[in-house]
Design a protein around this motif. Structure first.
Motif, PDB file in Angstrom:
ATOM      1  N   GLY A   1      -4.636 -10.436   1.006  1.00  0.00           N
ATOM      2  CA  GLY A   1      -3.407  -9.803   1.509  1.00  0.00           C
ATOM      3  C   GLY A   1      -3.286  -8.344   1.115  1.00  0.00           C
ATOM      4  O   GLY A   1      -2.193  -7.766   1.202  1.00  0.00           O
TER       5      GLY A   1
ATOM      6  N   GLU B   1       3.643  -2.284  -0.074  1.00  0.00           N
ATOM      7  CA  GLU B   1       4.966  -2.884  -0.295  1.00  0.00           C
ATOM      8  C   GLU B   1       5.283  -3.005  -1.787  1.00  0.00           C
ATOM      9  O   GLU B   1       6.433  -2.818  -2.194  1.00  0.00           O
ATOM     10  CB  GLU B   1       5.031  -4.269   0.360  1.00  0.00           C
ATOM     11  CG  GLU B   1       4.718  -4.277   1.837  1.00  0.00           C
ATOM     12  CD  GLU B   1       5.634  -3.361   2.635  1.00  0.00           C
ATOM     13  OE1 GLU B   1       6.867  -3.413   2.421  1.00  0.00           O
ATOM     14  OE2 GLU B   1       5.106  -2.575   3.458  1.00  0.00           O
TER      15      GLU B   1
ATOM     16  N   THR C   1      -1.747  -5.903   3.640  1.00  0.00           N
ATOM     17  CA  THR C   1      -0.324  -6.106   3.911  1.00  0.00           C
ATOM     18  C   THR C   1       0.546  -5.686   2.736  1.00  0.00           C
ATOM     19  O   THR C   1       1.590  -5.042   2.921  1.00  0.00           O
ATOM     20  CB  THR C   1      -0.059  -7.591   4.232  1.00  0.00           C
ATOM     21  OG1 THR C   1      -0.831  -7.971   5.363  1.00  0.00           O
ATOM     22  CG2 THR C   1       1.411  -7.838   4.521  1.00  0.00           C
TER      23      THR C   1
ATOM     24  N   LYS D   1       0.491 -14.353   1.207  1.00  0.00           N
ATOM     25  CA  LYS D   1      -0.412 -13.213   1.041  1.00  0.00           C
ATOM     26  C   LYS D   1      -0.693 -13.004  -0.453  1.00  0.00           C
ATOM     27  O   LYS D   1       0.189 -13.189  -1.290  1.00  0.00           O
ATOM     28  CB  LYS D   1       0.195 -11.932   1.624  1.00  0.00           C
ATOM     29  CG  LYS D   1       0.545 -12.010   3.108  1.00  0.00           C
ATOM     30  CD  LYS D   1      -0.696 -12.161   3.977  1.00  0.00           C
ATOM     31  CE  LYS D   1      -0.308 -12.176   5.453  1.00  0.00           C
ATOM     32  NZ  LYS D   1      -1.468 -12.357   6.354  1.00  0.00           N
TER      33      LYS D   1
ATOM     34  N   ASP E   1      11.259  -7.186   3.519  1.00  0.00           N
ATOM     35  CA  ASP E   1      10.022  -7.844   3.961  1.00  0.00           C
ATOM     36  C   ASP E   1      10.275  -9.341   4.152  1.00  0.00           C
ATOM     37  O   ASP E   1       9.738 -10.192   3.452  1.00  0.00           O
ATOM     38  CB  ASP E   1       8.906  -7.631   2.933  1.00  0.00           C
ATOM     39  CG  ASP E   1       8.490  -6.176   2.828  1.00  0.00           C
ATOM     40  OD1 ASP E   1       8.834  -5.378   3.721  1.00  0.00           O
ATOM     41  OD2 ASP E   1       7.803  -5.839   1.831  1.00  0.00           O
TER      42      ASP E   1
ATOM     43  N   THR F   1       4.489 -12.081   8.779  1.00  0.00           N
ATOM     44  CA  THR F   1       3.773 -10.910   8.247  1.00  0.00           C
ATOM     45  C   THR F   1       3.480 -11.041   6.765  1.00  0.00           C
ATOM     46  O   THR F   1       2.377 -10.703   6.310  1.00  0.00           O
ATOM     47  CB  THR F   1       4.589  -9.626   8.489  1.00  0.00           C
ATOM     48  OG1 THR F   1       4.828  -9.479   9.897  1.00  0.00           O
ATOM     49  CG2 THR F   1       3.843  -8.405   7.967  1.00  0.00           C
ATOM     50  N   TYR F   2       4.458 -11.562   5.986  1.00  0.00           N
ATOM     51  CA  TYR F   2       4.355 -11.460   4.524  1.00  0.00           C
ATOM     52  C   TYR F   2       4.133 -12.783   3.789  1.00  0.00           C
ATOM     53  O   TYR F   2       3.810 -12.772   2.606  1.00  0.00           O
ATOM     54  CB  TYR F   2       5.618 -10.787   3.977  1.00  0.00           C
ATOM     55  CG  TYR F   2       5.778  -9.358   4.480  1.00  0.00           C
ATOM     56  CD1 TYR F   2       4.954  -8.353   4.006  1.00  0.00           C
ATOM     57  CD2 TYR F   2       6.743  -9.045   5.437  1.00  0.00           C
ATOM     58  CE1 TYR F   2       5.089  -7.046   4.471  1.00  0.00           C
ATOM     59  CE2 TYR F   2       6.889  -7.744   5.898  1.00  0.00           C
ATOM     60  CZ  TYR F   2       6.044  -6.749   5.406  1.00  0.00           C
ATOM     61  OH  TYR F   2       6.178  -5.466   5.877  1.00  0.00           O
TER      62      TYR F   2
END
Length: 236
Positions: A131, A138, A134, A223, A214, A219-220
């Motif tokens: 991950g 963040e 991604t 990960k 997030d 998407t998250y």
């Protein structure tokens, strides 16, 4: 005149022997002398060679056992990691699971020791994990510091005696490594930060939680990102 010459020739032949005239006799005597001198010279050289062989002594003075040994260094931490004259992987400081939007930051500490005379120490961060792409932008490296006050020596090199705890982190001034609050991608961008050459140095790291925005699970969710911290010691 003819009879006189014949008479002289007869006079030079006596008893069946031919008498040498004075010049020829001299020439042969000189040749004989040179021959005898040459033989004498050869005998002298030969005797000198033999005498030289008999008279030659030999002796050797030996200075052996000279050795050249390399020095050694050891860098270790209280998480059980070490390198140099001994090697061990150690236990990770961070093992954060179940990150969710708006989760809290996590702070961990580690003490690093070394043997030898340090001439330089650096710290570099490397990212990985499925991950990484991604999460690296963040999560942030909120704190990355070391303390200028030396702590106690690592009690058992090669053994985890800390588990990321900060209870023994000393007071005193902290020294920053990199931009505080930078994203992981920015902080671990290949830069080797100057670290402390003071022995028994404590380091503190704070990594943020997942931002509240997030929240898109597609998407998250599920990960994983890894952060590898590498200290490089230069010592003599």
């Amino acid at each position: 005149m003819k009879h006189a010459k014949e008479s002289g020739d007869r006079d030079r032949r006596r008893g069946g022997f031919f008498l040498l005239t004075s010049p020829l006799r001299t020439l042969l005597q000189l040749s004989k002398t040179k021959l005898l001198m040459s033989i004498a010279a050869l005998l002298a050289v030969g005797s000198l060679a033999v005498a030289g062989t008999w008279a030659a002594w030999t002796a050797q003075d030996v200075n052996g056992g000279n050795t050249f040994t390399t020095s050694t260094i050891l860098i270790d931490d209280n998480q059980g990691g070490e390198a140099g004259s001994a090697t061990a992987t150690g236990v990770a400081m961070f093992n954060v699971t179940n990150l969710s939007p708006g989760s809290s930051a996590t702070t961990k500490c580690i003490e690093v020791d070394y043997t030898g005379t340090a001439t330089g120490m650096t710290l570099a961060g490397t990212l990985g994990g499925t991950g990484q792409a991604t999460l690296q932008s963040e999560l942030t490296m909120t704190t990355a510091v070391y303390n200028s006050t030396a702590g106690a020596a690592v009690t058992t090199p090669g053994t985890n005696t800390n588990s990321g705890g900060c209870g023994s982190y000393p007071g005193g001034a902290d020294n920053s490594m990199g931009t505080q609050g930078a994203t992981l991608a920015s902080w671990a961008n290949g830069t080797a930060y100057t670290a402390s050459t003071m022995n028994h140095t404590w380091y503190k790291f704070t990594v943020s939680g997942l931002p509240g925005a997030d929240s898109n699970c597609a998407t998250y969710c599920n990960k994983t990102i890894t952060v590898t911290l590498t200290w490089t010691l230069t010592a003599s």
